[in-house]
Design an enzyme around this catalytic site. Structure first.
Site, PDB file in Angstrom:
ATOM      1  N   GLU A  25      -7.138  69.671  88.178  1.00 25.30           N
ATOM      2  CA  GLU A  25      -7.562  69.095  86.892  1.00 25.30           C
ATOM      3  C   GLU A  25      -7.990  67.640  87.098  1.00 25.30           C
ATOM      4  O   GLU A  25      -7.701  67.034  88.129  1.00 25.30           O
ATOM      5  CB  GLU A  25      -6.425  69.185  85.868  1.00 25.30           C
ATOM      6  CG  GLU A  25      -5.116  68.615  86.366  1.00 25.30           C
ATOM      7  CD  GLU A  25      -4.371  67.770  85.362  1.00 25.30           C
ATOM      8  OE1 GLU A  25      -5.011  67.142  84.495  1.00 25.30           O
ATOM      9  OE2 GLU A  25      -3.142  67.711  85.474  1.00 25.30           O
ATOM     10  N   LYS A 157       6.308  67.780  82.115  1.00 30.84           N
ATOM     11  CA  LYS A 157       6.557  66.346  82.265  1.00 30.84           C
ATOM     12  C   LYS A 157       7.853  65.952  81.582  1.00 30.84           C
ATOM     13  O   LYS A 157       8.158  66.401  80.490  1.00 30.84           O
ATOM     14  CB  LYS A 157       5.364  65.551  81.735  1.00 30.84           C
ATOM     15  CG  LYS A 157       4.267  65.494  82.807  1.00 30.84           C
ATOM     16  CD  LYS A 157       3.020  64.942  82.272  1.00 30.84           C
ATOM     17  CE  LYS A 157       2.649  65.805  81.125  1.00 30.84           C
ATOM     18  NZ  LYS A 157       1.283  66.096  80.941  1.00 30.84           N
TER      19      LYS A 157
HETATM   20  N1  PSU Z   1       0.582  65.813  84.781  1.00 26.90           N
HETATM   21  C1  PSU Z   1       0.554  64.595  85.349  1.00 26.90           C
HETATM   22  N2  PSU Z   1      -0.238  63.657  84.780  1.00 26.90           N
HETATM   23  C2  PSU Z   1      -1.054  63.935  83.706  1.00 26.90           C
HETATM   24  C3  PSU Z   1      -1.043  65.233  83.130  1.00 26.90           C
HETATM   25  C4  PSU Z   1      -0.199  66.123  83.708  1.00 26.90           C
HETATM   26  O1  PSU Z   1       1.252  64.354  86.347  1.00 26.90           O
HETATM   27  O2  PSU Z   1      -1.793  63.067  83.278  1.00 26.90           O
HETATM   28  C5  PSU Z   1      -1.980  65.585  81.985  1.00 26.90           C
HETATM   29  C6  PSU Z   1      -2.461  67.017  82.191  1.00 26.90           C
HETATM   30  O3  PSU Z   1      -3.868  66.991  82.229  1.00 26.90           O
HETATM   31  C7  PSU Z   1      -1.943  67.778  80.996  1.00 26.90           C
HETATM   32  C8  PSU Z   1      -1.942  66.713  79.950  1.00 26.90           C
HETATM   33  O4  PSU Z   1      -2.740  68.871  80.684  1.00 26.90           O
HETATM   34  O5  PSU Z   1      -1.453  65.583  80.665  1.00 26.90           O
HETATM   35  C9  PSU Z   1      -1.136  67.099  78.744  1.00 26.90           C
HETATM   36  O6  PSU Z   1      -1.461  66.268  77.681  1.00 26.90           O
HETATM   37  P1  PSU Z   1      -1.050  66.676  76.162  1.00 26.90           P
HETATM   38  O7  PSU Z   1       0.451  66.552  76.139  1.00 26.90           O
HETATM   39  O8  PSU Z   1      -1.756  65.641  75.298  1.00 26.90           O
HETATM   40  O9  PSU Z   1      -1.540  68.057  75.938  1.00 26.90           O
END
Ligand code: PSU
Ligand code: MN
Length: 299
Positions: A25, A157
């Site tokens: 990604e 996370k």
């Molecule tokens: N994992 C990481 N760093 C990130 C992300 C995931 O170590 O920046 C990103 C991914 O792209 C994931 C997103 O899909 O954060 C999720 O964001 P949200 O909670 O707004 O859906």
């Protein structure tokens, strides 16, 4: 979708010949890591996948085109460009119509990758159910629930409500594998106290499970969770402290929606003097390696 899609020739021929491909990604590059470590990491992830004999396909939206596999200039644009948006699945049509440059999240990367026939994805931590009273659930979860791919990560996370995220995955039939571990890792930490559905200790074992899912017609993702390497793990006491402080910061600054995850990750990196950043990079690199081994086994 065809006229909005640009697949790098290397990726197209690898897919046609059933050679191993690992999708990556780009939100983690554009919004998840600070400069200059973001670009360094984007490059090292591609290198690691290549060293294992697989082709890396980083996905992003460039001038409104869904790009599968980026060259060095395109990776640099995602890492250093101005006004690179965070594109989740809901944003894909807007980004294409308006001709935006944007980085794809786990959700939108899954969406594109599956439609071009890629089966293995490496990332850091998936999105999930956020803490707090407002229901804020990442689009990563529903996308995992209807995309039959192998997703290698270090759990959700740590800024999220991990027990609620675990329950969500169970409800929507996403099988969670512990890769060399018996409980789900917690991103910067190796343990969460939450169960996995199966333990796998080799790429062969993961691929067997994945093939059985396909045989049974189960159309959800196989979430392969890999703990951060021990040397890079952030101690639990430090983690709890900086996490609580960062959550307070977000509340006071009224940060929400798509800005919340990047804000919390950046705050934790500052407050830990780089310890969480070091862990984040280490787990991303390790996950890319594991994903490439799995892709090799699958091809
Ligand atoms: N994992 C990481 N760093 C990130 C992300 C995931 O170590 O920046 C990103 C991914 O792209 C994931 C997103 O899909 O954060 C999720 O964001 P949200 O909670 O707004 O859906
Ligand atoms: Mn959200």
């Amino acid at each position: 979708m065809k006229h909005n899609l640009i697949i790098r020739p290397e990726i197209e021929s690898a897919l046609a010949a059933n050679r191993p491909v690992v999708v990556l990604e780009s939100t983690v590059i554009a919004h998840g890591l600070p400069r200059p470590q973001n670009l360094e990491t984007a490059r090292s992830l591609e290198r690691i996948v290549r060293d294992e004999g697989a082709s890396p396909a980083t996905i992003a939206v460039l001038e409104g085109k869904l790009c599968v596999g980026l060259d060095q200039n395109q990776i640099e644009l995602i890492g250093n460009g101005e006004n690179v948006k965070k594109i989740s699945t809901r944003d894909l049509a807007v980004a294409v119509t308006r001709g935006w440059n944007g980085a794809t999240t786990v959700a939108s990367t899954l969406w594109v990758a599956h439609r071009v026939g890629i089966q293995v994805f490496a990332t850091g931590g998936i999105g999930g159910v956020h803490r707090g009273s407002l229901p804020d659930v990442s689009a990563d979860l529903p996308e995992l629930a209807h995309t039959p791919m192998i997703v290698v990560c270090s759990g959700a996370k740590i800024v999220l409500d991990l027990p609620a995220t675990r329950e969500w995955l169970e409800t929507r039939a996403v099988t969670v594998v512990g890769y060399g571990c018996d409980e789900m890792p917690a991103f910067y930490a190796r343990q969460s106290g939450l169960p996995v559905d199966a333990r796998c200790d080799s790429p062969e074992d993961v691929v067997k499970l994945f093939r059985t899912q396909r045989d049974l017609g189960i159309e959800t993702a196989l979430l392969v969770t890999v703990p951060v390497p021990p040397a890079a793990e952030v101690p639990q006491a430090l983690l709890n402290k900086i996490l609580n402080e960062s959550l307070d910061d977000a509340e006071q600054s009224k940060i929400n929606g798509r800005d919340l995850t990047p804000f919390l990750l950046a705050r934790m990196a500052e407050r830990s003097e780089g310890a969480t950043l070091h862990a984040n990079i280490a787990l991303l690199e390790n996950n890319a390696r594991v994903a490439a081994k799995i892709a090799n086994e699958l091809s």
